[in-house]
Design an enzyme around this catalytic site. Structure first.
Site: not given
Length: 294
Positions: A77, A180, A192, A195, A215
């Site tokens: 990918d 973050d 990607a 998720l 986060a």
């Protein structure tokens, strides 16, 4: 048998050194059909010199100096994303031949290449349009390609404690994320990076983008799904006075106070799918759903 003339532009991953049998299969199959082959220069020399393969290329090209009926991306990918970056607004459909484990984008096994090329010549395939997110910055221009097929991530740099991202949607204030980072994803990119940060899986063809914090410092932050007609404006504050913008994983440094505007790009990337391709099958396999782990 005379086949109609088709032109193929070939891109590939030059780090997959043990795949020459699979690559040979693809090259032989194209040459059997009398395909006109244009090969990315870096990949051409990789095939010739390191794989010792005979490449019957009509032309070797660099950058976006190519035309073709189809682009073939040989790799995973990540290779597919790089090929899409070179195709840009040319609207050439891309076929992803996977040299490792099957991906979401590169979903054609080298063993199926004969069937697949035959389908292209017989026009027995479908094309999916995949939306891109376009990134605009006020102030400094981004150096690289400013569109993402997977995602755009606004991230803290190295040791900064966190960043604060103020988000407006169509001019309306939504939220200030203390986190973050923040990942804005297309349906293509939903399986990607998004998720892995708890974002939703979005089925391709759905006209939405999702926005998921990385986060977050507050536990009541949740992913949000927006129509892809929305204009997303982000303003970032950071103790280290700069932050990163990663476009499909390729990151560039931005100064604090840079305003970032995200919107759907004016063109799509076209992905070739075989007639029998089933998205939910590959999703189930990838996610190991329905596997009895007891």
């Amino acid at each position: 048998m005379e086949h109609r003339k088709l032109k193929f532009a070939l891109f590939g991953n030059i780090y997959q050194t043990k795949k020459s049998a699979s690559i040979q299969k693809v090259l032989s199959c194209l040459s059997e059909y009398g395909a006109e082959l244009y090969v990315d220069m870096e990949y051409y020399y990789f095939l010739k010199d390191s794989q010792r393969l005979e490449v019957n290329a009509k032309k070797v090209f660099v950058g976006d100096d190519f035309e073709a009926d189809f682009v073939i991306s040989m790799g995973g990918d990540g290779t597919f994303l790089k090929a899409a970056e070179r195709v840009r607004q040319k609207m050439i459909p891309i076929l992803g031949v996977n040299m490792g484990r099957l991906g979401f984008l590169a979903d054609i096994n080298p063993n199926d290449i004969e069937r697949c090329v035959k389908a292209l010549y017989e026009e027995d395939y479908s094309i999916e349009n995949r939306a891109l997110i376009q990134v605009e910055t006020d102030g400094e221009q981004l150096e690289g390609y400013n569109c993402a097929l997977n995602d755009v991530a606004i991230l803290k740099r190295d040791t900064a404690s966190m960043i604060s991202v103020r988000a407006n949607i169509n001019g309306q204030y939504l939220n200030t994320y203390q986190a973050d980072g923040l990942v804005i994803s297309t349906p293509t990119g939903s399986t990607a990076y998004s998720l892995s940060n708890g974002g939703p899986i979005i089925v391709p063809g759905t006209k939405v983008f999702s926005m998921t914090a990385v986060a977050p410092h507050s536990l009541n932050v949740r992913p949000i799904v927006l129509p892809d007609s929305a204009v997303i404006e982000l303003e970032v504050e950071s103790r280290s006075h700069n932050f990163l913008v990663a476009i499909d994983g390729r990151s560039e440094k931005c100064k604090e106070g840079t305003k970032i505007t995200l919107r759907r790009a004016p063109y799509d990337i076209k992905v070739v799918k075989r007639a029998e391709h089933r998205y939910f099958n590959s999703l189930r396999e990838k996610m190991s759903w329905g596997v009895d782990a007891r």
